[in-house]
Scaffold this motif. Structure first.
Motif, PDB file in Angstrom:
ATOM      1  N   PHE A  61      -6.553   0.380  -7.031  1.00  0.00           N
ATOM      2  CA  PHE A  61      -5.828  -0.703  -6.350  1.00  0.00           C
ATOM      3  C   PHE A  61      -6.652  -1.288  -5.211  1.00  0.00           C
ATOM      4  O   PHE A  61      -7.355  -0.561  -4.503  1.00  0.00           O
ATOM      5  N   ILE A  90       2.798   1.602  -3.453  1.00  0.00           N
ATOM      6  CA  ILE A  90       1.958   2.021  -4.578  1.00  0.00           C
ATOM      7  C   ILE A  90       1.581   3.489  -4.404  1.00  0.00           C
ATOM      8  O   ILE A  90       1.635   4.273  -5.353  1.00  0.00           O
ATOM      9  N   LYS A  91       1.271   3.841  -3.161  1.00  0.00           N
ATOM     10  CA  LYS A  91       0.878   5.238  -2.902  1.00  0.00           C
ATOM     11  C   LYS A  91       2.007   6.202  -3.281  1.00  0.00           C
ATOM     12  O   LYS A  91       1.774   7.253  -3.868  1.00  0.00           O
ATOM     13  N   SER A  92       3.255   5.834  -2.957  1.00  0.00           N
ATOM     14  CA  SER A  92       4.314   6.808  -3.253  1.00  0.00           C
ATOM     15  C   SER A  92       4.774   6.749  -4.709  1.00  0.00           C
ATOM     16  O   SER A  92       5.281   7.743  -5.226  1.00  0.00           O
ATOM     17  N   LYS A 125       0.840  -1.207   0.000  1.00  0.00           N
ATOM     18  CA  LYS A 125       0.000   0.000   0.000  1.00  0.00           C
ATOM     19  C   LYS A 125       0.874   1.255   0.000  1.00  0.00           C
ATOM     20  O   LYS A 125       0.678   2.174  -0.791  1.00  0.00           O
ATOM     21  N   GLU A 179      -2.404   8.158  -9.055  1.00  0.00           N
ATOM     22  CA  GLU A 179      -3.825   7.863  -8.746  1.00  0.00           C
ATOM     23  C   GLU A 179      -3.908   6.539  -8.001  1.00  0.00           C
ATOM     24  O   GLU A 179      -3.297   5.555  -8.381  1.00  0.00           O
ATOM     25  N   SER A 180      -4.675   6.520  -6.890  1.00  0.00           N
ATOM     26  CA  SER A 180      -4.605   5.319  -6.059  1.00  0.00           C
ATOM     27  C   SER A 180      -5.931   4.561  -6.000  1.00  0.00           C
ATOM     28  O   SER A 180      -6.045   3.558  -5.315  1.00  0.00           O
ATOM     29  N   ASN A 181      -6.943   5.023  -6.774  1.00  0.00           N
ATOM     30  CA  ASN A 181      -8.243   4.350  -6.615  1.00  0.00           C
ATOM     31  C   ASN A 181      -8.435   3.145  -7.533  1.00  0.00           C
ATOM     32  O   ASN A 181      -9.526   2.618  -7.635  1.00  0.00           O
TER      33      ASN A 181
END
Ligand SMILES: C[S@@+](CC[C@H](N)C(=O)[O-])C[C@H]1O[C@@H](n2cnc3c(N)ncnc32)[C@H](O)[C@@H]1O
Length: 379
Positions: free
Chosen positions: A287, A277-279, A274, A283-285
């Motif tokens: 995953f 991927i965030k860094s 998490k 766009e994080s929606n």
């Protein structure tokens, strides 16, 4: 190979204990002599009932089942498989229900006794002991166990440094107990995250203590990074056994349209994925992060691509049953023409396994080097 005993008979009590997932002809027992040693030792202390007992890293729930009969047990483990095994064994033996925490949760308050199955991974041990030190009173006994050959001077140094005064027992059935108190001179703050850059890539990876290959990039993953597909028609991807999410980050960069689901049985691996991927990805929606055993409960024929760098051991036992389960599950969740991409050491024979499942003409070699082979099976 003979089938494993599932009846733990000890001190006039009987528990039925299974591993998870339950397999027919299971050769491995759900508890070990270390569990028996700790149970015998604690029972001899004749402690009062209704204690708050914290159990760390209970493998398949033997300790939780035993002690929940008369006490309030909290079981804390990084493993979804251990949680599931413990839950099932508690149900089966009808002992009192217990509280489940993962290894990133806070240590509960008012603990009277801590029991630990010492983990293989020293970073996890250090993290857990430092968390205990910050929360326990020095009166709370901490009793840990492992195979005597796994308890090194360096292990005891970790106990001394991060928790406090440490002694050991004599060996019994090749296991030894470690007794410790939360009274070290200072509380050492431990950063749970290790971060390093990935060679030849534009991202770095953060790793919580029990994340697979958390100190450096897995060699298989390094090779796999060079051969992951970029395909605009791929809508959804599963990274099965995602670890720190290294393959998901790269797949997300190569396939900006795809929804990606990271699956692992380690809560710390998922937490690392998490963060990574965030860094790395703006766009994080698109995953999802799911703690699971392989793809249990996933919808059939719903995914275009599964990538997998399978594990080849469970706890200390070398096994290929998880890889096989992963391949079978992947076939179920793939749509027609969907692809499973797998990396493995050459000697593991994944090509035969995939050919048995998908037929030989549907299995292609994408790449190989002296150590690894990358295979693609098409449904
Ligand atoms: C060889 S590592 C690969 C990690 C990462 N994908 C990489 O390439 O570096 C295998 C991963 O599978 C996970 N795993 C083991 N058993 C599992 C199971 N039954 N279900 C889901 N994941 C599992 C492990 O926690 C580990 O993170």
């Amino acid at each position: 190979m003979s089938e494993a005993n599932t009846q733990l008979s000890l001190l006039q009590r009987e528990l039925t204990l299974f591993r998870f997932p339950k397999r027919s002809k299971e050769a491995l027992q759900a508890w070990d002599a270390g569990d028996e040693y700790i149970i015998r030792y604690v029972e001899e202390l004749n402690l009062p009932d209704n204690l708050n007992i914290l159990i760390l890293n209970d493998n398949f729930g033997a300790l939780s089942c035993w002690f929940s009969e008369k006490n309030h047990v909290t079981m804390m483990s990084d493993s979804f498989i251990s949680h599931q095994a413990t839950l099932n064994n508690i149900d089966l033996n009808q002992t009192k229900s217990i509280q489940f925490l993962n290894a990133l949760d806070n240590i509960p308050e008012d603990v009277d006794l801590v029991l630990i199955q010492i983990p293989k991974n020293n970073r996890l041990l250090t993290w857990q002991l430092s968390q205990l030190r910050a929360r326990l009173t020095k009166e709370c006994p901490v009793i840990a166990v492992n195979k005597a050959k796994e308890i090194h001077t360096s292990t005891l140094t970790i106990f001394e440094k991060h928790l406090g005064e440490t002694k050991t027992s004599l060996a019994w059935k090749k296991h030894r107990l470690v007794f410790c108190q939360a009274n070290s001179q200072q509380i050492n703050s431990v950063d749970p995250i290790t971060e390093w850059a990935v060679d030849d890539e534009d991202f770095s990876l953060k790793n919580y203590p029990n994340t697979y290959s958390g100190e450096s990039l897995d060699l298989g993953a390094r090779f796999m990074l060079k051969h992951l597909p970029s395909n605009p028609s791929v809508k959804n991807i599963i990274d099965l056994g995602c670890g720190n999410g290294v393959l998901s980050v790269k797949l997300a960069q190569l396939n900006p349209q795809a929804e990606i689901t990271c699956v692992d049985e380690s809560f710390m691996a998922l937490a690392s994925s998490k963060l990574n991927i965030k860094s790395a990805i703006a766009e994080s929606n698109r995953f999802n992060f799911i703690a699971n055993n392989c793809l249990d409960g996933f919808s059939q024929e719903s995914v275009d691509l599964v990538v997998c760098n399978p594990p080849f051991h469970q706890n200390n036992a070398i096994t290929d049953h998880i890889a096989w389960q992963m391949f079978c599950d992947a076939k179920q969740v793939l749509r027609n023409n969907g692809k499973l991409i797998v990396i493995g050491n050459r000697h593991l024979g994944y090509d035969d396994k995939l050919s048995r499942l998908f037929t030989r003409s549907k299995v292609d070699k994408i790449a190989s080097n002296s150590k690894f082979v990358i295979l693609q099976a098409t449904k």
